[in-house]
Write an enzyme that holds these catalytic residues in place. Structure first.
Site, PDB file in Angstrom:
ATOM      1  N   ALA A 223      -3.997  22.209   2.222  1.00 28.16           N
ATOM      2  CA  ALA A 223      -2.655  22.787   2.276  1.00 28.16           C
ATOM      3  C   ALA A 223      -2.530  23.608   3.547  1.00 28.16           C
ATOM      4  O   ALA A 223      -3.316  24.538   3.774  1.00 28.16           O
ATOM      5  CB  ALA A 223      -2.399  23.664   1.051  1.00 28.16           C
TER       6      ALA A 223
ATOM      7  N   HIS B 263       0.814  -1.217   0.000  1.00 29.95           N
ATOM      8  CA  HIS B 263       0.000   0.000   0.000  1.00 29.95           C
ATOM      9  C   HIS B 263       0.851   1.273   0.000  1.00 29.95           C
ATOM     10  O   HIS B 263       0.671   2.163  -0.835  1.00 29.95           O
ATOM     11  CB  HIS B 263      -0.914   0.039   1.238  1.00 29.95           C
TER      12      HIS B 263
END
Length: 523
Positions: free
Chosen positions: A410, A271
């Site tokens: 962000a 993964h």
């Protein structure tokens, strides 16, 4: 799907689902190998197992319910147990998520199901399966999809018998292989050699369900569909990349299986490394399967095998103040061998030795019995040069949250509202539940199984990609298997060993601990 009757069926689906699946239908309609009039038979090998009950049958039901499968699709279960379709239906029912209005549709789905009992090593069992498939097709040309929901120990017999007894030249055959794809480089190569001797690479679909996750697939669009990220996505601006997979529960009675594989084989080697390759790869020539996977392989080839000095291993112990399972450590699980040194937590630092990423640490963190459920990619950018705010600014970060609560945000500095001229951390936020209200995202298995019908291998693991992934981790795994280093204990429900945080800080990650993203959906 191209016919008026299908369009009428689609109109019964809520608009939000239609929006999500609209592009998938278009792909099906445009796919040259995929014809609505063709018959397809989906064979679940290991139909009596947990994976089939909890994932494969529910996924096929959702795809059937939403009209995404061809009209002539049949489902055949195969296992050693003496089962009936009604028994399979009862076992699967808790996982199907059936609305009251969908009872007739569910009955129609199970009317397309049948079951054959047989032995995986017995050629005659597969001859019986082949005769059953031909009876379903009634002399029509038909395509066959085999899902190996089986332990790897029987892969050799099953795939050999599929090749000998269940291939039909009048249609295509595709085989879906579940991880783990071996235990190390040698065993993986042996399996790959065996499969390649039976099937062409375009017939083999090595499934890693993380490649079907919405935000993992979004990584390519974020990177290559936005001008603003291109100039800063490199060693000049990125201080480090952190890839995290955390679970807030322990082995929960699966200790026997887990102890044989461990957290690195279970999560990190597949993964997390898949996410790393999508973050680090160069722009592919196109979005075709081979162009994308070519670039992923190039990245993996630039990564040296992991050094033990760049690894921290941990094993959870019970929390005396916890409740229920939290009071129990890994070694308290009765299915775990006494005195096991298997790691339930690992942090490893990798480096991509190419022009774009030279010197940037990629920090992979994964573990069980931690403080939260979370999977994410975090790019931490370098400090702003020429600080004029007296060291009050924190590093910018771009975070792609894979699960739960899919989001992209962000972390950035902004003036604190009010009369003072103080900077504070905030975020530019794209939380899916806020931006895409009432849109139901498809399950990862839905996307991937649909890709197999379409013949798209972009989100599946190619043999050379698998080889490079094992090359990176096999020396470390052999060292752990042979030397059995004692993992560092950490308390159930904690962040993991503090030594892992120290390793991350040593290679360049700066954890401020002063800011936490708040999911706006909860406000």
């Amino acid at each position: 799907m191209g016919s008026r009757a299908s369009a009428e069926k689609m109109s019964n689906i809520p608009l939000s689902r239609s929006e999500v699946f609209g592009e998938l239908r278009k792909e099906l309609h445009d796919d040259k190998e995929f014809h609505q009039s063709d018959a397809h038979v989906f064979i679940i090998m290991g139909a009596s197992g947990d994976l089939a009950k909890k994932k494969i049958y529910p996924t096929l039901w959702w795809l059937y319910r939403d009209g995404l499968l061809p009209e002539l699709t049949y489902f055949v279960g195969f296992a050693r147990s003496n089962l009936t379709v009604d028994a399979i239906r009862r076992a699967c029912l808790p996982y199907l998520k059936v609305a009251d209005t969908e009872a007739d549709r569910l009955s129609a789905f199970f009317s397309r199901n049948s079951y054959i009992s047989g032995t995986y090593s017995d050629e005659e069992s597969f001859s019986k399966l082949d005769r059953h498939i031909l009876d379903l097709l009634k002399d029509k040309d038909g395509n066959r999809l085999f899902y190996l929901a089986l332990p790897p120990t029987v892969y050799h017999d099953v795939t050999k018998n599929i090749k000998l007894k269940c291939m039909d030249q009048r249609g295509w055959t595709r085989v879906i292989v579940e991880k783990p794809f071996g235990r190390d480089l040698q065993s993986s190569e042996e399996l790959s050699t065996h499969l390649s001797g039976l099937f062409a690479e375009e017939q083999i679909y090595r499934i890693d369900h993380y490649l079907g996750k919405e935000m993992v697939q979004n990584l390519m669009v974020l990177r290559f569909g936005n001008r603003i990220f291109g100039p800063i996505w490199n060693r000049d601006s990125v201080a480090c990349v952190v890839l995290t997979f955390k679970e807030p529960f322990g082995t929960q009675g699966r200790g026997g299986y887990f102890d044989d594989f461990g957290i690195i084989r279970d999560v990190m080697q597949n993964h997390l490394l898949q996410m790393l390759s999508l973050v680090a790869m160069e722009k592919p020539a196109s979005t075709s399967s081979d162009d994308v996977r070519d670039e992923k392989v190039k990245v993996l080839k630039c990564i040296s095998p992991v050094c033990m000095s760049n690894v921290v291993l941990g094993q959870y112990v019970g929390n005396p103040e916890g409740e229920g399972d939290a009071k129990l450590g890994y070694l308290d699980d009765p299915t775990v061998p006494k005195g096991s040194t298997q790691a339930t937590f690992a942090t490893a630092v990798l480096y991509v030795n190419n022009e774009r990423w030279d010197g940037v640490p990629f920090i992979l963190r994964c573990g069980k019995a931690l403080n939260e459920r979370k999977a994410e990619v975090r790019l931490q950018f370098t400090d702003v040069p020429g600080d004029i705010f007296e060291n009050q600014c924190r590093r910018n970060e771009l975070v792609v949250r894979v699960q739960p609560n899919e989001a992209v945000y962000a972390k950035m500095m902004s003036k604190k509202p009010g009369v003072y001229f103080w900077p504070e951390e905030t975020e530019l936020d794209l939380t899916y539940r806020s931006r895409y209200k009432d849109v139901k995202l498809p399950d990862a298995y839905e996307r991937l199984i649909l890709d197999v019908f379409c013949g798209s291998q972009m989100h599946f693991v190619r043999s050379d990609e698998l080889r490079e992934a094992w090359r990176i981790f096999t020396p470390l795994l052999h060292h752990i298997d042979n030397e059995k280093p004692k993992p560092i204990p950490y308390v159930y429900g904690s962040r993991g060993p503090t030594e892992a945080d120290e390793l991350s800080q040593r290679v360049g990650f700066r954890y401020e601990g002063t800011y936490k993203w708040v999911n706006p959906h909860r406000l």
